[in-house]
Design a protein around this motif. Structure first.
Motif, PDB file in Angstrom:
ATOM      1  N   GLY A  55      20.484  -1.179  -1.058  1.00  0.00           N
ATOM      2  CA  GLY A  55      19.193  -1.042  -0.413  1.00  0.00           C
ATOM      3  C   GLY A  55      18.100  -1.657  -1.269  1.00  0.00           C
ATOM      4  N   ILE A  56      17.196  -2.373  -0.631  1.00  0.00           N
ATOM      5  CA  ILE A  56      16.024  -2.943  -1.297  1.00  0.00           C
ATOM      6  C   ILE A  56      14.802  -2.224  -0.741  1.00  0.00           C
ATOM      7  N   TYR A  57      14.079  -1.535  -1.629  1.00  0.00           N
ATOM      8  CA  TYR A  57      12.941  -0.716  -1.219  1.00  0.00           C
ATOM      9  C   TYR A  57      11.654  -1.338  -1.766  1.00  0.00           C
ATOM     10  N   ASN A  58      10.912  -1.994  -0.890  1.00  0.00           N
ATOM     11  CA  ASN A  58       9.645  -2.596  -1.293  1.00  0.00           C
ATOM     12  C   ASN A  58       8.532  -1.585  -1.056  1.00  0.00           C
ATOM     13  N   ASP A  59       7.911  -1.139  -2.145  1.00  0.00           N
ATOM     14  CA  ASP A  59       6.865  -0.119  -2.051  1.00  0.00           C
ATOM     15  C   ASP A  59       5.611  -0.732  -1.429  1.00  0.00           C
ATOM     16  N   ILE A  60       5.278  -0.289  -0.223  1.00  0.00           N
ATOM     17  CA  ILE A  60       4.098  -0.821   0.462  1.00  0.00           C
ATOM     18  C   ILE A  60       3.054   0.276   0.669  1.00  0.00           C
ATOM     19  N   THR A  61       3.132   1.311  -0.163  1.00  0.00           N
ATOM     20  CA  THR A  61       2.191   2.431  -0.032  1.00  0.00           C
ATOM     21  C   THR A  61       0.749   1.960  -0.176  1.00  0.00           C
ATOM     22  N   THR A  62       0.477   1.162  -1.194  1.00  0.00           N
ATOM     23  CA  THR A  62      -0.884   0.650  -1.415  1.00  0.00           C
ATOM     24  C   THR A  62      -1.327  -0.217  -0.259  1.00  0.00           C
ATOM     25  N   ARG A  63      -0.408  -1.059   0.233  1.00  0.00           N
ATOM     26  CA  ARG A  63      -0.759  -1.930   1.359  1.00  0.00           C
ATOM     27  C   ARG A  63      -1.064  -1.113   2.606  1.00  0.00           C
ATOM     28  N   LYS A  64      -0.255  -0.071   2.840  1.00  0.00           N
ATOM     29  CA  LYS A  64      -0.477   0.781   3.992  1.00  0.00           C
ATOM     30  C   LYS A  64      -1.828   1.500   3.912  1.00  0.00           C
ATOM     31  N   ARG A  65      -2.167   1.945   2.710  1.00  0.00           N
ATOM     32  CA  ARG A  65      -3.459   2.608   2.537  1.00  0.00           C
ATOM     33  C   ARG A  65      -4.599   1.631   2.802  1.00  0.00           C
ATOM     34  N   ALA A  66      -4.439   0.401   2.300  1.00  0.00           N
ATOM     35  CA  ALA A  66      -5.467  -0.621   2.521  1.00  0.00           C
ATOM     36  C   ALA A  66      -5.580  -0.949   4.002  1.00  0.00           C
ATOM     37  N   GLU A  67      -4.428  -1.031   4.686  1.00  0.00           N
ATOM     38  CA  GLU A  67      -4.454  -1.298   6.124  1.00  0.00           C
ATOM     39  C   GLU A  67      -5.164  -0.175   6.867  1.00  0.00           C
ATOM     40  N   ALA A  68      -4.869   1.066   6.462  1.00  0.00           N
ATOM     41  CA  ALA A  68      -5.517   2.208   7.113  1.00  0.00           C
ATOM     42  C   ALA A  68      -7.019   2.190   6.865  1.00  0.00           C
ATOM     43  N   GLU A  69      -7.403   1.831   5.611  1.00  0.00           N
ATOM     44  CA  GLU A  69      -8.823   1.761   5.277  1.00  0.00           C
ATOM     45  C   GLU A  69      -9.515   0.656   6.067  1.00  0.00           C
ATOM     46  N   ASN A  70      -8.828  -0.484   6.186  1.00  0.00           N
ATOM     47  CA  ASN A  70      -9.384  -1.595   6.972  1.00  0.00           C
ATOM     48  C   ASN A  70      -9.536  -1.196   8.441  1.00  0.00           C
ATOM     49  N   LEU A  71      -8.536  -0.456   8.941  1.00  0.00           N
ATOM     50  CA  LEU A  71      -8.603  -0.015  10.334  1.00  0.00           C
ATOM     51  C   LEU A  71      -9.804   0.904  10.548  1.00  0.00           C
ATOM     52  N   ARG A  72     -10.029   1.798   9.577  1.00  0.00           N
ATOM     53  CA  ARG A  72     -11.193   2.693   9.688  1.00  0.00           C
ATOM     54  C   ARG A  72     -12.489   1.896   9.659  1.00  0.00           C
ATOM     55  N   LEU A  73     -12.520   0.885   8.775  1.00  0.00           N
ATOM     56  CA  LEU A  73     -13.717   0.058   8.665  1.00  0.00           C
ATOM     57  C   LEU A  73     -13.960  -0.723   9.954  1.00  0.00           C
TER      58      LEU A  73
END
Length: 375
Positions: free
Chosen positions: A271-289
């Motif tokens: 399994g290859i696990y690419n941590d996208i937690t920061t990206r997801k948070r940024a996407e959520a923040e952008n969505l709110r903006l």
């Protein structure tokens, strides 16, 4: 040869012709035989030697003809120099070679020894020396015989494989992406440092554990068992999901579950696990903006450095009458009302391009030609 008359004048010639066909054939056959012998000798990678003993001492050594191909030395050279074999041993291997000889002289069975030798031409070769003790009828040690095999090609191939394996291991170990390997039962066999950092476990704690039971949270957006089933059918699965860290927090990951085959047989997966937690948070923040901008009561316009409109919000459309499709790509001068001179607009743009905030009141013109003030 010339034939002379009585006055020593050449009056004729004679010649002797011998048929040497058979001799030539014999010479050719001999050359072919010697060539075959040289090719055969060059292909020899094994030879037998004997060391005869009396009262625990060496009385005679003999090396088979194959020693020429393997070592470059002839049997006669080995016979004249009893210590030649140990001197041929590579400096780093000589102690092991000498120790093997001492154990054999003491009547101890020895396993085959792989070591390096320096051939007569100076090149380094790998050999495998397999000795066997020989006893007489009274079970007295009278000799030991051995088979010396040139294993250089195998050793070089083995070394290349080991180097490649070490290289690949290093790629996995130091990869910034979390990687874990599982056996056919889904139990972890290895993981890299990035996996340890992401999920807060040590590899030693995880080995032998079912990975899904440890890190797949309840209510996961994917079905871990379904992923395992699909991988078991040799399918590569790609999902964006969440996995649970040791401390209970959730990490957003982009997961690749890949079947692992060996000799055409499925032996596990990784399994290859690419941590996208920061990206997801940024996407959520952008969505709110974006949501805030879209719902703002004030008209908002975004332009590029050339002053061309890239975005307008619904309030802009309501205020000016220009919808997004009409406004994007145009210059804001479309809103000019003619109520301000060129110096006004020049100061406005100079302020903005210098990275400062311009504040003031502008009289603009709607799409229908009516004027309106905005701040």
């Amino acid at each position: 040869a010339p034939i002379y008359d009585a006055h020593r004048r050449v009056v004729a010639h004679f010649a002797v012709i011998n048929d040497i066909t058979e001799r030539k054939r014999a010479e050719h056959a001999l050359m072919e035989s010697e060539g075959r012998y040289r090719r055969l000798l060059g292909a020899v990678t094994d030879y037998i030697y004997s060391v005869e003993l009396a009262d625990g001492l060496v009385v005679r050594k003999s090396h088979g003809q194959g020693c020429i191909a393997v070592t470059g030395y002839t049997p006669e050279e080995f016979k004249r120099d009893p210590e030649l074999w140990s001197r041929m041993a590579h400096d780093e291997d000589r102690s092991a070679v000498v120790a093997q000889s001492e154990r054999l002289l003491a009547g101890m069975n020895c396993p085959a020894l792989e070591h390096r030798i320096r051939r007569k031409d100076g090149s380094i070769r790998w050999v495998r020396n397999t000795p066997v003790l020989r006893y007489d009828a009274e079970h007295r040690l009278v000799a030991y015989d051995g088979l010396v095999s040139d294993i250089t090609e195998r050793k070089l191939a083995q070394q290349a494989t080991e180097e490649r394996t070490a290289y690949l291991d290093a790629l996995i170990k130091y990869s910034p992406i979390a990687i874990a390997a599982m056996n056919i039962d889904g139990r972890l066999t290895m993981c890299n440092q990035a996996f340890e950092r992401l999920f807060l476990y040590r590899e030693t704690e995880l080995c032998g554990q079912n990975v899904d039971e440890l890190i797949a949270p309840e209510g996961s957006p994917d079905d871990p068992k379904e992923i395992t089933r699909r991988v078991g059918q040799s399918e590569t699965v790609h999902v964006t999901t969440q996995r649970r860290r040791r401390d209970g927090t959730l990490a957003d990951v982009e997961l690749y579950a890949v079947p692992l085959h060996q000799d055409g047989k499925l032996v596990g997966s990784y399994g290859i696990y690419n941590d996208i937690t920061t990206r997801k948070r940024a996407e959520a923040e952008n969505l709110r903006l974006v949501t805030a901008i879209e719902q703002a009561a004030e008209g908002i316009v975004i332009t590029d450095l050339q002053g061309l409109i890239q975005y307008v919000n619904p309030a802009f459309t309501k205020m000016t009458g220009y919808d997004r499709g009409e406004a994007v790509g145009r210059n804001p001068r479309v809103l000019k009302s003619g109520q301000h001179d060129q110096k006004f607009y020049q100061e406005l743009w100079e302020t903005i391009l210098e990275g400062r905030i311009w504040h003031g009141e502008v009289i603009n013109q709607r799409k229908d030609g009516t004027h309106y003030p905005e701040e």
